[in-house]
Design a protein around this motif. Sequence first.
Motif, mmCIF file in Angstrom:
data_model
loop_
_atom_site.group_PDB
_atom_site.id
_atom_site.type_symbol
_atom_site.label_atom_id
_atom_site.label_comp_id
_atom_site.label_asym_id
_atom_site.label_seq_id
_atom_site.Cartn_x
_atom_site.Cartn_y
_atom_site.Cartn_z
ATOM 1 N N PRO A 98 32.674 16.601 41.204
ATOM 2 C CA PRO A 98 32.043 16.528 39.882
ATOM 3 C C PRO A 98 31.563 17.900 39.430
ATOM 4 C CG PRO A 98 31.312 14.720 41.260
ATOM 5 C CD PRO A 98 32.150 15.587 42.136
ATOM 6 N N GLN A 99 31.014 18.659 40.355
ATOM 7 C CA GLN A 99 30.493 19.972 39.975
ATOM 8 C C GLN A 99 30.815 20.950 41.108
ATOM 9 O OE1 GLN A 99 27.937 19.644 37.128
ATOM 10 N NE2 GLN A 99 28.876 21.636 36.761
ATOM 11 N N ALA A 100 31.553 21.984 40.802
ATOM 12 C CA ALA A 100 31.913 22.925 41.855
ATOM 13 C C ALA A 100 30.713 23.765 42.232
ATOM 14 C CB ALA A 100 33.043 23.827 41.377
ATOM 15 N N ARG A 101 30.655 24.119 43.534
ATOM 16 C CA ARG A 101 29.516 24.913 43.984
ATOM 17 C C ARG A 101 29.623 26.356 43.481
ATOM 18 N NH1 ARG A 101 29.938 23.663 50.187
ATOM 19 N NH2 ARG A 101 32.023 23.144 49.497
ATOM 20 N N ASP A 102 30.859 26.797 43.387
ATOM 21 C CA ASP A 102 31.065 28.199 43.010
ATOM 22 C C ASP A 102 32.233 28.264 42.029
ATOM 23 O OD1 ASP A 102 30.885 30.891 42.870
ATOM 24 O OD2 ASP A 102 30.967 31.212 45.048
ATOM 25 N N ASN A 103 32.258 29.265 41.227
ATOM 26 C CA ASN A 103 33.334 29.376 40.258
ATOM 27 C C ASN A 103 34.542 30.094 40.875
ATOM 28 O OD1 ASN A 103 35.038 29.928 38.185
ATOM 29 N ND2 ASN A 103 33.399 30.354 36.709
ATOM 30 N N ALA A 104 35.554 29.302 41.188
ATOM 31 C CA ALA A 104 36.720 29.846 41.887
ATOM 32 C C ALA A 104 37.422 30.915 41.062
ATOM 33 C CB ALA A 104 37.685 28.720 42.221
ATOM 34 N N ILE A 105 37.501 30.673 39.777
ATOM 35 C CA ILE A 105 38.227 31.620 38.928
ATOM 36 C C ILE A 105 37.547 32.983 38.951
ATOM 37 C CG2 ILE A 105 38.891 32.088 36.544
ATOM 38 C CD1 ILE A 105 38.761 28.794 36.511
ATOM 39 N N GLN A 106 36.219 32.933 38.857
ATOM 40 C CA GLN A 106 35.486 34.188 38.886
ATOM 41 C C GLN A 106 35.704 34.911 40.208
ATOM 42 O OE1 GLN A 106 34.773 34.374 35.781
ATOM 43 N NE2 GLN A 106 34.493 36.488 36.402
ATOM 44 N N ARG A 107 35.697 34.137 41.281
ATOM 45 C CA ARG A 107 35.883 34.728 42.615
ATOM 46 C C ARG A 107 37.262 35.373 42.747
ATOM 47 N NH1 ARG A 107 32.041 34.555 46.617
ATOM 48 N NH2 ARG A 107 30.157 34.244 45.389
ATOM 49 N N ILE A 108 38.245 34.632 42.290
ATOM 50 C CA ILE A 108 39.601 35.173 42.381
ATOM 51 C C ILE A 108 39.682 36.471 41.597
ATOM 52 C CG2 ILE A 108 42.012 34.780 41.719
ATOM 53 C CD1 ILE A 108 41.576 31.820 42.300
ATOM 54 N N LEU A 109 39.142 36.460 40.402
ATOM 55 C CA LEU A 109 39.214 37.663 39.579
ATOM 56 C C LEU A 109 38.479 38.838 40.231
ATOM 57 C CD1 LEU A 109 38.904 36.183 36.015
ATOM 58 C CD2 LEU A 109 40.772 37.585 36.885
ATOM 59 N N GLU A 110 37.356 38.520 40.861
ATOM 60 C CA GLU A 110 36.618 39.593 41.547
ATOM 61 C C GLU A 110 37.499 40.254 42.608
ATOM 62 O OE1 GLU A 110 32.338 37.434 41.264
ATOM 63 O OE2 GLU A 110 32.984 38.135 43.268
ATOM 64 N N TYR A 111 38.105 39.383 43.402
ATOM 65 C CA TYR A 111 38.976 39.924 44.458
ATOM 66 C C TYR A 111 40.127 40.734 43.865
ATOM 67 C CZ TYR A 111 36.909 37.696 48.546
ATOM 68 O OH TYR A 111 36.093 37.365 49.576
ATOM 69 N N LEU A 112 40.739 40.180 42.862
ATOM 70 C CA LEU A 112 41.881 40.869 42.259
ATOM 71 C C LEU A 112 41.456 42.230 41.695
ATOM 72 C CD1 LEU A 112 43.694 37.951 40.373
ATOM 73 C CD2 LEU A 112 44.278 38.926 42.597
ATOM 74 N N ASP A 113 40.285 42.250 41.102
ATOM 75 C CA ASP A 113 39.795 43.500 40.530
ATOM 76 C C ASP A 113 39.569 44.562 41.593
ATOM 77 O OD1 ASP A 113 39.908 42.635 38.004
ATOM 78 O OD2 ASP A 113 37.806 41.990 37.881
ATOM 79 N N ARG A 114 39.216 44.093 42.787
ATOM 80 C CA ARG A 114 39.011 45.058 43.872
ATOM 81 C C ARG A 114 40.334 45.477 44.497
ATOM 82 N NH1 ARG A 114 35.009 41.695 46.452
ATOM 83 N NH2 ARG A 114 36.201 41.897 48.362
ATOM 84 N N GLY A 115 41.418 44.963 43.952
ATOM 85 C CA GLY A 115 42.730 45.315 44.497
ATOM 86 C C GLY A 115 43.091 44.459 45.697
ATOM 87 N N MET A 116 42.354 43.377 45.910
ATOM 88 C CA MET A 116 42.690 42.474 47.009
ATOM 89 C C MET A 116 43.715 41.454 46.523
ATOM 90 S SD MET A 116 40.793 42.957 49.819
ATOM 91 C CE MET A 116 40.229 41.472 50.638
ATOM 92 N N ASN A 117 44.651 41.142 47.387
ATOM 93 C CA ASN A 117 45.639 40.127 47.045
ATOM 94 C C ASN A 117 45.100 38.776 47.487
ATOM 95 O OD1 ASN A 117 48.275 41.826 46.373
ATOM 96 N ND2 ASN A 117 47.120 42.832 47.999
#
Lengths: 211, 538
Positions: free
Chosen positions: B332-351
Amino acid sequence: MSSKIGEVIEASTGEFTAQCYELHRPPPFGSLVKTREGEVEIYGVVSRAETTSIEQGRRPIARGREEKEEEDIYRASPQLEKLLRTDFTALVVGHREGRGGRESEKGGGSGETEKGEKLHHYLPPRPARIHSFVYLCDREEAVQFSQSLDFLSILVGAGVQADELIAASLRHVAAEQPDPQDFLIRSGKELAVLLGGETNRLNTILRRIKW
Amino acid sequence: MMEERRLGIVVSGSLARGVEVRLDGAVSVEDIAVGRYVTIEGEKRRFFGMITDVTLDAIDQRLMTTPPDVSDPFIAEVLSGTSTFGRLHILPSLTIGGDALSLLEGPQQVKTVPTHFSVVHEASEQDVERVFGQVEEKQFYIGTPLDMETRVRLNPGELVKRSNGIFGKSGTGKTFLARLILIGILQEEAAVNLVFDMHSEYGWEGTSEEGRKVKALKQLFPSKVAVFTLDEEGARRRKVSTDFVVEIGYDEIEPEDIAMLRETLGLTDAAVQATYRLARRFGERKWLESFLAMESREEMNELAQSLQEHEATMAALHRRLDSLRRLRFLVPQARDNAIQRILEYLDRGMNVVLEFGRYTDIVAYMLVANLLTRRIHAQYRERMERAMGEDIASPRPLVITIEEAHKFLSHELAGQTIFGTIAREMRKYNVTLLVIDQRPSGIDEEVMSQIGTKITCLLDNERDIDSVLTGVSGKSELKAVLAKLDTKQQTLIFGHAVPMPVVVRTREYGSPQSYKELGFREALELKKQAEEDKDLWG
């Protein structure tokens, strides 16, 4: 050393006929012989040989009924040797420029690279002279001449017995080669190209030159 | 330069169909293989091409009807190459060398054919190098041409400028190939990857066809790869170290996400329309939760009436959507925002590799891949537009890898899903796709035509082959090559990133040596290096 075997008695651009010095001893069918016209040596392949009476119209008659051996006939009638003659015809297959006149001292072919000499596998500018000597080519010369197989195209158009002639001459030349098998394959391939669609002719010849 | 083996001479041909070469007598047709490279010495330039067909021919048709006595080796040898001979069909693709200009400009596309009787040689290693570029130490290469040692470079920088496809029927090594290409992109930092990993093969480890375990991205490049998972339990069981557990809240699912699943969930058009009405009624973030919370029949009927929907439609929609509940990552409610997390990683150059764990069914895959990609793409788009307007750095190029691509990019869906949009708009927003699929004929034609580089393993379905080769020059020739690929380790690559179609024996993957070549260093080695560095710096 090439051996002298006869003398030209009839000559045209494409062939020459020679009388043998020895009765019944013409060069083998298909063997390579040469003669000369001035500076030019003319090469031919023996395409025909015949022994006849020296006088046209006077045919020899059978003489051996009482004799035991064939040789006895000649022993009993030594004049026969003078009344008969052996001629052979050679198809001209090439010539060498710039060597005439030295054959007797020097012997067999000594390489195309020799100064001023050139071996051509096509017809010479002029036919042989009457009474030019005819020599049977030795091994070295035959090998040298057959380095190019261009002479085969002349033989291919030689008329009725062309296929027999091609086969015989290739057998002869091949026997002198260091690697006869390889030579015959090379020649066979050349013939396959020359004869194009005539596969039956090609097959006939190939069966005759099989090593 | 070493002289390569002479094959024959050009006897006929045309630019459109390729040239015919008569094979020399000394060369046996059995030594020739389609897909091999040749050079043709034209009068003015050298042509570089690929053998696409081998034919037997004879000078005289009678030879076929009355074959000669070939039991005799002599006759057989004389006839081969003269009366009977082989013919090659060659597709010239490039001109190389020749004059100063072409040396400067490098290989050029062919615009003519070589003259009659131009001599054909096998291509030398140098020729291949000249065409595909020299592979420097540490540069990525995909494999070697057939029967050659030269490495064929596949420039990741060029590759990521377009969307790309890896095709091939199952068991031909698509996954291995994809892993290699991902590593190439990662190694040369051409882009960051986001992999939707349906069968959990790219993140930590995968298995080879023989059941052997092979290292995947995270094991090889721990500092550059993050593994996200939808199935935490499964990951723990498999002893995979994950960086983040993805949960998706009901509030994140929009009607568009459901529309995508129309076919897989078996929804009617009316049902799909109803989801939009529900969203309007309950709000974008609330509709699914509220709808699924309805349990009594009366409630449902009331809702149907107020929305002017058919009751049966609503009931069916409810039933189908209810089936989503079995996907445990939906909460019903995610604990964390997956999209934001993915983008953070991608921004750091992590695959980022998103493992699906036990949720290997297509509903989960499509739902999550589509949902995440849509949001990420929207973010990229916004940032790109800002970057263009405000002169700030644009986000890192992103390559999104999806499997079973024909499900997303089918003719019916390609217009609706985000993947269709990404494939069509190319790299406008710095996002491209790497699609992996075994049924390319199921992919929309328009999308297929936008795919820059196609990397295909063996395909044997006529329609699949046709769809992969659509719009390629020399299509029928390449078809022959494609259908004759080995099932293992052989790939035909053509398109944007390579100057001409190339059949490659894919480089080895899975042995310790291969890991090392790809830049992997054992812990022991790393430690040693660290100690050396310490010595150096004190």
